[in-house]
Design a protein around this motif. Structure first.
Motif, PDB file in Angstrom:
ATOM      1  N   THR A  71      43.053  26.360  36.799  1.00 14.29           N
ATOM      2  CA  THR A  71      42.909  26.785  38.197  1.00 14.29           C
ATOM      3  C   THR A  71      41.978  25.807  38.914  1.00 14.29           C
ATOM      4  O   THR A  71      41.811  24.677  38.456  1.00 14.29           O
ATOM      5  N   TYR A  72      41.331  26.269  39.966  1.00 16.18           N
ATOM      6  CA  TYR A  72      40.333  25.444  40.681  1.00 16.18           C
ATOM      7  C   TYR A  72      38.974  25.534  39.976  1.00 16.18           C
ATOM      8  O   TYR A  72      38.033  24.887  40.384  1.00 16.18           O
ATOM      9  N   ARG A  73      38.861  26.367  38.934  1.00 16.94           N
ATOM     10  CA  ARG A  73      37.597  26.505  38.194  1.00 16.94           C
ATOM     11  C   ARG A  73      37.792  25.784  36.860  1.00 16.94           C
ATOM     12  O   ARG A  73      37.630  26.362  35.789  1.00 16.94           O
ATOM     13  N   GLU A  74      38.165  24.509  36.918  1.00 14.68           N
ATOM     14  CA  GLU A  74      38.750  23.848  35.757  1.00 14.68           C
ATOM     15  C   GLU A  74      37.975  22.660  35.199  1.00 14.68           C
ATOM     16  O   GLU A  74      38.478  21.954  34.340  1.00 14.68           O
TER      17      GLU A  74
ATOM     18  N   ASN B 163      44.569  23.651  40.114  1.00 17.82           N
ATOM     19  CA  ASN B 163      45.468  24.170  41.138  1.00 17.82           C
ATOM     20  C   ASN B 163      44.689  25.083  42.081  1.00 17.82           C
ATOM     21  O   ASN B 163      44.152  26.100  41.651  1.00 17.82           O
ATOM     22  N   ALA B 164      44.661  24.692  43.367  1.00 18.87           N
ATOM     23  CA  ALA B 164      43.835  25.433  44.336  1.00 18.87           C
ATOM     24  C   ALA B 164      44.476  26.745  44.751  1.00 18.87           C
ATOM     25  O   ALA B 164      43.790  27.667  45.172  1.00 18.87           O
ATOM     26  N   ILE B 165      45.793  26.820  44.644  1.00 18.20           N
ATOM     27  CA  ILE B 165      46.491  28.030  45.062  1.00 18.20           C
ATOM     28  C   ILE B 165      46.391  29.065  43.946  1.00 18.20           C
ATOM     29  O   ILE B 165      46.784  28.782  42.802  1.00 18.20           O
ATOM     30  N   VAL B 166      45.881  30.231  44.270  1.00 18.91           N
ATOM     31  CA  VAL B 166      45.752  31.277  43.250  1.00 18.91           C
ATOM     32  C   VAL B 166      47.147  31.604  42.692  1.00 18.91           C
ATOM     33  O   VAL B 166      48.068  31.912  43.443  1.00 18.91           O
ATOM     34  N   GLY B 167      47.283  31.496  41.385  1.00 17.63           N
ATOM     35  CA  GLY B 167      48.574  31.755  40.736  1.00 17.63           C
ATOM     36  C   GLY B 167      49.485  30.542  40.710  1.00 17.63           C
ATOM     37  O   GLY B 167      50.533  30.563  40.052  1.00 17.63           O
TER      38      GLY B 167
ATOM     39  N   ASN C  85      39.564  37.104  32.877  1.00 19.03           N
ATOM     40  CA  ASN C  85      39.202  38.270  33.686  1.00 19.03           C
ATOM     41  C   ASN C  85      37.692  38.356  33.841  1.00 19.03           C
ATOM     42  O   ASN C  85      36.997  38.892  32.989  1.00 19.03           O
ATOM     43  N   ASN C  86      37.205  37.824  34.976  1.00 22.75           N
ATOM     44  CA  ASN C  86      35.757  37.878  35.239  1.00 22.75           C
ATOM     45  C   ASN C  86      35.418  38.993  36.226  1.00 22.75           C
ATOM     46  O   ASN C  86      34.343  38.999  36.815  1.00 22.75           O
ATOM     47  N   LEU C  87      36.355  39.908  36.431  1.00 26.55           N
ATOM     48  CA  LEU C  87      36.168  41.156  37.190  1.00 26.55           C
ATOM     49  C   LEU C  87      36.170  41.026  38.707  1.00 26.55           C
ATOM     50  O   LEU C  87      36.237  42.034  39.412  1.00 26.55           O
ATOM     51  N   TYR C  88      36.078  39.810  39.231  1.00 29.15           N
ATOM     52  CA  TYR C  88      36.056  39.639  40.689  1.00 29.15           C
ATOM     53  C   TYR C  88      36.988  38.515  41.120  1.00 29.15           C
ATOM     54  O   TYR C  88      37.017  37.447  40.489  1.00 29.15           O
ATOM     55  N   ALA C  89      37.725  38.764  42.203  1.00 28.87           N
ATOM     56  CA  ALA C  89      38.498  37.712  42.853  1.00 28.87           C
ATOM     57  C   ALA C  89      37.765  37.416  44.159  1.00 28.87           C
ATOM     58  O   ALA C  89      37.813  38.235  45.080  1.00 28.87           O
ATOM     59  N   MET C  90      37.060  36.336  44.221  1.00 30.91           N
ATOM     60  CA  MET C  90      36.066  36.082  45.275  1.00 30.91           C
ATOM     61  C   MET C  90      35.146  37.310  45.330  1.00 30.91           C
ATOM     62  O   MET C  90      34.486  37.604  44.359  1.00 30.91           O
ATOM     63  N   GLY C  91      35.155  38.060  46.440  1.00 29.97           N
ATOM     64  CA  GLY C  91      34.264  39.217  46.546  1.00 29.97           C
ATOM     65  C   GLY C  91      34.948  40.532  46.242  1.00 29.97           C
ATOM     66  O   GLY C  91      34.367  41.595  46.454  1.00 29.97           O
TER      67      GLY C  91
ATOM     68  N   GLY D 189      42.927  33.388  36.754  1.00 27.76           N
ATOM     69  CA  GLY D 189      42.034  34.534  36.915  1.00 27.76           C
ATOM     70  C   GLY D 189      42.814  35.826  37.028  1.00 27.76           C
ATOM     71  O   GLY D 189      44.030  35.820  37.249  1.00 27.76           O
ATOM     72  N   GLU D 190      42.100  36.952  36.916  1.00 30.06           N
ATOM     73  CA  GLU D 190      42.791  38.242  37.042  1.00 30.06           C
ATOM     74  C   GLU D 190      43.322  38.421  38.457  1.00 30.06           C
ATOM     75  O   GLU D 190      44.293  39.147  38.677  1.00 30.06           O
ATOM     76  N   GLY D 191      42.713  37.706  39.434  1.00 35.63           N
ATOM     77  CA  GLY D 191      43.191  37.783  40.816  1.00 35.63           C
ATOM     78  C   GLY D 191      44.629  37.277  40.925  1.00 35.63           C
ATOM     79  O   GLY D 191      45.416  37.769  41.750  1.00 35.63           O
ATOM     80  N   ALA D 192      44.986  36.322  40.076  1.00 33.77           N
ATOM     81  CA  ALA D 192      46.342  35.755  40.114  1.00 33.77           C
ATOM     82  C   ALA D 192      47.384  36.773  39.685  1.00 33.77           C
ATOM     83  O   ALA D 192      48.568  36.629  40.006  1.00 33.77           O
TER      84      ALA D 192
HETATM   85  C1  LIG Z   1      47.557  32.100  47.305  1.00 33.25           C
HETATM   86  C2  LIG Z   1      46.093  32.128  47.586  1.00 33.25           C
HETATM   87  N1  LIG Z   1      45.557  33.208  48.190  1.00 33.25           N
HETATM   88  C3  LIG Z   1      44.226  33.239  48.453  1.00 33.25           C
HETATM   89  C4  LIG Z   1      43.428  32.166  48.114  1.00 33.25           C
HETATM   90  C5  LIG Z   1      41.938  32.248  48.382  1.00 33.25           C
HETATM   91  N2  LIG Z   1      41.234  32.441  47.123  1.00 33.25           N
HETATM   92  C6  LIG Z   1      40.657  31.411  46.490  1.00 33.25           C
HETATM   93  S1  LIG Z   1      39.976  31.871  45.052  1.00 33.25           S
HETATM   94  C7  LIG Z   1      40.435  33.465  45.234  1.00 33.25           C
HETATM   95  C8  LIG Z   1      40.078  34.505  44.187  1.00 33.25           C
HETATM   96  C9  LIG Z   1      40.858  34.363  42.916  1.00 33.25           C
HETATM   97  O1  LIG Z   1      40.262  35.111  41.898  1.00 33.25           O
HETATM   98  P1  LIG Z   1      40.699  35.002  40.399  1.00 33.25           P
HETATM   99  O2  LIG Z   1      42.142  34.648  40.313  1.00 33.25           O
HETATM  100  O3  LIG Z   1      40.290  36.252  39.729  1.00 33.25           O
HETATM  101  O4  LIG Z   1      39.901  33.745  39.820  1.00 33.25           O
HETATM  102  P2  LIG Z   1      38.340  33.493  39.717  1.00 33.25           P
HETATM  103  O5  LIG Z   1      37.914  32.830  41.004  1.00 33.25           O
HETATM  104  O6  LIG Z   1      37.697  34.817  39.504  1.00 33.25           O
HETATM  105  O7  LIG Z   1      38.165  32.569  38.570  1.00 33.25           O
HETATM  106  C10 LIG Z   1      41.125  33.633  46.428  1.00 33.25           C
HETATM  107  C11 LIG Z   1      41.659  34.925  46.899  1.00 33.25           C
HETATM  108  C12 LIG Z   1      44.029  31.050  47.496  1.00 33.25           C
HETATM  109  N3  LIG Z   1      43.328  29.973  47.141  1.00 33.25           N
HETATM  110  N4  LIG Z   1      45.369  31.052  47.225  1.00 33.25           N
END
Ligand SMILES: Cc1ncc(C[n+]2csc(CCOP(=O)(O)OP(=O)(O)O)c2C)c(N)n1
Length: 327
Positions: free
Chosen positions: A65-68, A114-118, A174-180, A145-148
């Motif tokens: 992801t972007y945390r890579e 990859n900057a795009i979540v998922g 799964n770090n429990l938070y997707a941003m906030g 991340g779990e947000g994906a």
């Molecule tokens: C498709 C998309 N939606 C929203 C964002 C904005 N955004 C960047 S990071 C993030 C949170 C993602 O959380 P998670 O997948 O759990 O990864 P973590 O940051 O916790 O490692 C969001 C919503 C984005 N980059 N891409």
């Protein structure tokens, strides 16, 4: 339980220290405005990348992801070229065009950044499909991340990977938070392994703060994939010690929660365990620390001395230029 041999455990411990020191320096460099743009630190989650990636061989593929930064380092992308990319330098692994969120390195089959979540999930499925169609026995490890898991492309990717029996290891960090946003505020099902099981995929929840547990689970999953078992899913239960990114005022979680997780620091846990087992003494610890510091110092000097991409090249490589794809 699959237990790594002492040398492998020591090497993995050393990698966690490298990742931690590299990122701590990145935070300082960000404050000094040497690194610009977004910066997402992995501090606290190191056991996940390290314990999984140590099971892969050079022909396997990795998607992050972007945390890579940590994944790139452990995968073998040179620290110099990662740091130069952070600085936006031409000598960086993406020619300075990508920065922190877009580390790529074809030589080590490291596909982002990859900057795009998922966004990495379909990419991983495509890489695995290509390997399968061409009869190569590689594994693709995909971290997200779990947000994906709230994204449509997660479900599409899981479905196709299972349907086509692709050699992918899905690793949910799964770090429990997707941003906030706390997991329970955004997902009806918060058990990620259960969600993955809905795709008829073998899936396990793992203590992501424990390097030995990560190594064990990843070992079983990679073995199963190599044996033709199709995709596997690991939910790594972990925690980021720092804010989401350098811009985050962090109002969504309280200090006591953060402190509680810090007490389970994967590096400290492993250091104590290795020391108690007689695998790590003070001398070895000092040499691991000084090697990590030297590597980071060299990377910073390399990035600092780097150049910017010449302006006349800015329209190049926007579309594929196969003959000139490497700088
Ligand atoms: C498709 C998309 N939606 C929203 C964002 C904005 N955004 C960047 S990071 C993030 C949170 C993602 O959380 P998670 O997948 O759990 O990864 P973590 O940051 O916790 O490692 C969001 C919503 C984005 N980059 N891409």
């Amino acid at each position: 339980m699959i237990v790594a041999d002492p040398q492998t455990r020591l090497a993995m411990f050393g990698d966690m220290v490298r990742v931690r020191r590299f990122e701590e320096r990145c935070a300082e460099l960000y404050t000094e405005t040497k690194i610009r743009g977004f910066l997402h630190l992995y501090i606290g989650e190191e056991a996940v990348a390290v314990g999984v990636l140590h099971h892969l061989g050079p022909d396997d593929a990795v998607v992050g992801t972007y945390r890579e930064h940590g994944h790139a380092l452990v995968r073998g992308v040179p620290a110099n070229s990662i740091m130069a990319e952070m600085f936006g330098r031409y000598e960086g692994c993406s020619r300075g065009r990508g920065g922190s969120m877009h580390l790529f390195d074809a030589a080590t089959r490291f596909y982002g950044g990859n900057a795009i979540v998922g966004g990495g999930l379909p990419l991983a499925v495509g890489l695995a499909l290509a390997d399968k169609m061409q009869g190569r026995s590689n594994v693709t490890a995909c971290f997200f991340g779990e947000g994906a898991m709230a994204e449509g492309e997660f479900h599409e990717s899981m479905n196709l990977a299972a349907l086509w029996d692709l050699p992918v290891l899905f690793v949910c960090e799964n770090n429990l938070y997707a941003m906030g946003t706390a997991l329970e505020r955004s997902e009806s099902v918060t058990d990620m392994a259960l969600k993955a099981a809905g795709y008829a995929m073998p899936s396990w929840a793992v203590d992501g703060m424990d390097l030995d547990a990560v190594w064990d689970a990843a070992g079983h999953a990679v073995q199963a994939i190599r044996a033709g078992g199709g995709p596997q899913f690991l939910e790594m239960r972990t925690y980021r010690f720092r804010a989401h990114s350098m811009f985050d005022p962090e109002r969504y979680r309280d200090k006591a929660e953060v402190t509680g997780w810090k007490e389970r620091d994967p590096i400290e846990t492993m250091r104590e365990r290795l020391a108690a087992g007689g695998v790590l003494d003070d001398e070895a610890m000092t040499s691991i620390e000084s090697a990590a510091t030297a590597e980071v110092d060299e990377a910073v000097a390399f990035a600092d001395a780097g150049t910017l991409e010449p302006v006349e090249q800015l329209t190049r490589w926007v579309t594929s230029e196969p003959e000139e794809a490497q700088p």
